[in-house]
Design a protein around this motif. Structure first.
Motif, PDB file in Angstrom:
ATOM      1  N   TYR A   1      -2.166   3.382  -7.664  1.00 33.78           N
ATOM      2  CA  TYR A   1      -0.946   4.149  -7.446  1.00 33.78           C
ATOM      3  C   TYR A   1       0.250   3.227  -7.236  1.00 33.78           C
ATOM      4  O   TYR A   1       1.304   3.406  -7.846  1.00 33.78           O
ATOM      5  CB  TYR A   1      -1.105   5.087  -6.238  1.00 33.78           C
TER       6      TYR A   1
ATOM      7  N   CYS B   1       0.808   8.307 -11.573  1.00 35.28           N
ATOM      8  CA  CYS B   1       1.146   8.567 -10.161  1.00 35.28           C
ATOM      9  C   CYS B   1       0.756   9.990  -9.773  1.00 35.28           C
ATOM     10  O   CYS B   1       0.198  10.212  -8.694  1.00 35.28           O
ATOM     11  CB  CYS B   1       2.639   8.341  -9.917  1.00 35.28           C
ATOM     12  N   ARG B   2       1.030  10.955 -10.637  1.00 34.71           N
ATOM     13  CA  ARG B   2       0.700  12.349 -10.346  1.00 34.71           C
ATOM     14  C   ARG B   2      -0.805  12.521 -10.182  1.00 34.71           C
ATOM     15  O   ARG B   2      -1.265  13.221  -9.281  1.00 34.71           O
ATOM     16  CB  ARG B   2       1.240  13.260 -11.453  1.00 34.71           C
TER      17      ARG B   2
ATOM     18  N   LEU C   1      -1.741  11.171  -6.789  1.00 32.14           N
ATOM     19  CA  LEU C   1      -1.278  12.055  -5.724  1.00 32.14           C
ATOM     20  C   LEU C   1      -2.086  13.357  -5.687  1.00 32.14           C
ATOM     21  O   LEU C   1      -2.432  13.846  -4.605  1.00 32.14           O
ATOM     22  CB  LEU C   1       0.215  12.350  -5.885  1.00 32.14           C
TER      23      LEU C   1
ATOM     24  N   ARG D   1      -4.323  14.588  -2.567  1.00 33.82           N
ATOM     25  CA  ARG D   1      -4.156  15.925  -2.002  1.00 33.82           C
ATOM     26  C   ARG D   1      -5.498  16.649  -1.950  1.00 33.82           C
ATOM     27  O   ARG D   1      -5.842  17.292  -0.952  1.00 33.82           O
ATOM     28  CB  ARG D   1      -3.141  16.732  -2.819  1.00 33.82           C
TER      29      ARG D   1
END
Length: 93
Positions: free
Chosen positions: A26, A64-65, A68, A72
């Motif tokens: 990341y 990155c998404r 993330l 989550r």
């Protein structure tokens, strides 16, 4: 006109890039994305260079998404497990 397809194995540059992007952490992807944005905002690049930077930025944003979204999901799972333990502990005691 050159092709982005390797005659030897049929892979495209995009496929190779995506595989390499998956190996990025990341922080690495974020830092490279910051640099891409900085270069785009600074200007002074040709249209072709700008398009290539934008495309790279899009790929980095996807990396990155994914990180993330994965983080989550892990947090949600840990919180759900904690809730289950609390609820289960309250009934047993």
């Amino acid at each position: 006109m050159t092709s982005n397809v390797s005659e030897a194995d049929g892979t495209t540059e995009a496929t190779v890039s995506s595989e390499a992007d998956r190996a990025l952490g990341y922080e690495q992807a974020r830092d490279e994305l910051i640099e891409v944005v900085r270069r785009l905002e600074a200007g002074g690049t040709t249209l072709e260079e700008s398009l290539a930077l934008w495309e790279r930025g899009e790929e980095l944003a996807k990396v990155c998404r994914r990180w993330l979204d994965g983080a989550r999901a892990r947090l949600d799972a840990a919180l759900a497990e904690e809730d289950e333990e609390r609820e289960g502990g309250g009934r047993a005691g």
